[in-house]
Design an enzyme around this catalytic site. Structure first.
Site, PDB file in Angstrom:
ATOM      1  N   ASP A   5      58.624  49.063  35.672  1.00  0.00           N
ATOM      2  CA  ASP A   5      57.330  48.680  36.229  1.00  0.00           C
ATOM      3  C   ASP A   5      56.549  49.968  36.381  1.00  0.00           C
ATOM      4  O   ASP A   5      56.851  50.799  37.251  1.00  0.00           O
ATOM      5  CB  ASP A   5      57.515  47.994  37.584  1.00  0.00           C
ATOM      6  N   ASN A   7      51.826  50.704  26.522  1.00  0.00           N
ATOM      7  CA  ASN A   7      51.098  49.456  26.313  1.00  0.00           C
ATOM      8  C   ASN A   7      50.824  48.701  27.613  1.00  0.00           C
ATOM      9  O   ASN A   7      49.838  47.983  27.717  1.00  0.00           O
ATOM     10  CB  ASN A   7      51.901  48.557  25.361  1.00  0.00           C
ATOM     11  N   TYR A  53      38.626  48.082  35.174  1.00  0.00           N
ATOM     12  CA  TYR A  53      39.428  48.119  33.949  1.00  0.00           C
ATOM     13  C   TYR A  53      38.895  49.134  32.939  1.00  0.00           C
ATOM     14  O   TYR A  53      39.627  50.022  32.486  1.00  0.00           O
ATOM     15  CB  TYR A  53      39.487  46.725  33.315  1.00  0.00           C
ATOM     16  N   LYS A  67      40.586  52.937  31.589  1.00  0.00           N
ATOM     17  CA  LYS A  67      40.905  53.287  30.207  1.00  0.00           C
ATOM     18  C   LYS A  67      40.085  54.492  29.735  1.00  0.00           C
ATOM     19  O   LYS A  67      40.556  55.274  28.900  1.00  0.00           O
ATOM     20  CB  LYS A  67      40.664  52.082  29.293  1.00  0.00           C
TER      21      LYS A  67
END
Length: 245
Positions: free
Chosen positions: A59, A86, A163, A167
């Site tokens: 995790d 990923n 989000y 990234k």
């Protein structure tokens, strides 16, 4: 036989990436938060006739889980050829900049940014024992500040306060890490699989998991003359697939 660790690999793009790499002769360590889910994924791969796969419980939002995964993998191998970061979370949508709960942003960054960095640093020693180590940080087109500033971009109105920025930060880390490892055999790249139909977006994306995994596999299996420190995206239509930052 080359080895690869893929985080978040028990379903969707991660699972298909595992499947494609096994068919290319890699031994896959299938990272999963739940060993039960990992075993189910392995059963599916066995049904395809694919055997070179083992589940690793990890995790990436929990440092102790990452350490335990490193110890577990270290009992199996002395070198790792490929790390595919990923695993990630969205934080839920919509994400309105003026009203989003800051704790949501922290949670997303803890996984997508800090968690990914922790995994990379923890497994870097195994990667350094590979003759041709590769790191793929799975990112998103929503990370591109250049595209977000272009009103003609197809996803210009798709903004997210947690989000996308997580990234963008991961892309920045990719550039810095690739530069640090520039004069070594490492190849480190950020790869956007494109807007893909998965559970992550309630199957709204037009892309397939096959195509999404294929671009990840491409940069996970680069030759020695391949690029490093770049951002590639399936949503870029020219042959280079290189995305602006």
């Amino acid at each position: 036989m080359k080895t690869v660790l893929i985080t978040g690999a028990n379903k969707s793009i991660g699972f298909e990436t595992a499947r494609q790499l096994i068919t290319k002769g890699y031994h896959v360590y299938l990272g999963t938060r739940s060993l039960a889910n990992g075993r189910q994924a392995i059963t599916k791969l066995h049904e395809y006739g694919l055997e070179n796969v083992e589940a690793i419980e990890i995790d990436i939002s929990k440092p102790e889980s990452i350490k335990a995964a490193r110890l577990a993998l270290g009992e199996k191998i002395t070198s790792l050829d490929v790390l595919i970061n990923n695993a990630g979370i969205s934080g839920g949508f919509p994400q309105v900049a003026s009203t989003i709960d800051v704790d949501v942003i922290r949670d997303v960054f803890d996984t997508n940014y800090f968690g990914t960095i922790n995994v990379t640093q923890t497994f870097l020693d195994l990667l350094k024992h590979s003759a041709e180590p590769r790191i793929v940080n799975v990112t998103s087109g929503l990370a591109s500040l250049t595209l977000h500033s272009d009103p003609s971009w197809m996803y210009y109105d798709v903004k997210s306060a947690a989000y996308g920025p997580s990234k963008t930060a991961l892309n920045a880390y990719t550039v810095v890490l690739a530069h640090e490892l520039l004069n070594t055999p490492f190849k480190v790249n950020a790869v956007d699989p494109g807007y893909t139909s998965t559970d992550f977006n309630h199957h709204r994306g037009p892309g397939t998991v096959n195509d999404a995994a294929a671009i990840i596999v491409k940069y996970a299996t680069l030759n020695s003359d391949g690029p490093t420190g770049k951002f590639f995206s399936n949503d870029i239509k020219d042959d280079s697939k290189e995305s602006p930052w």
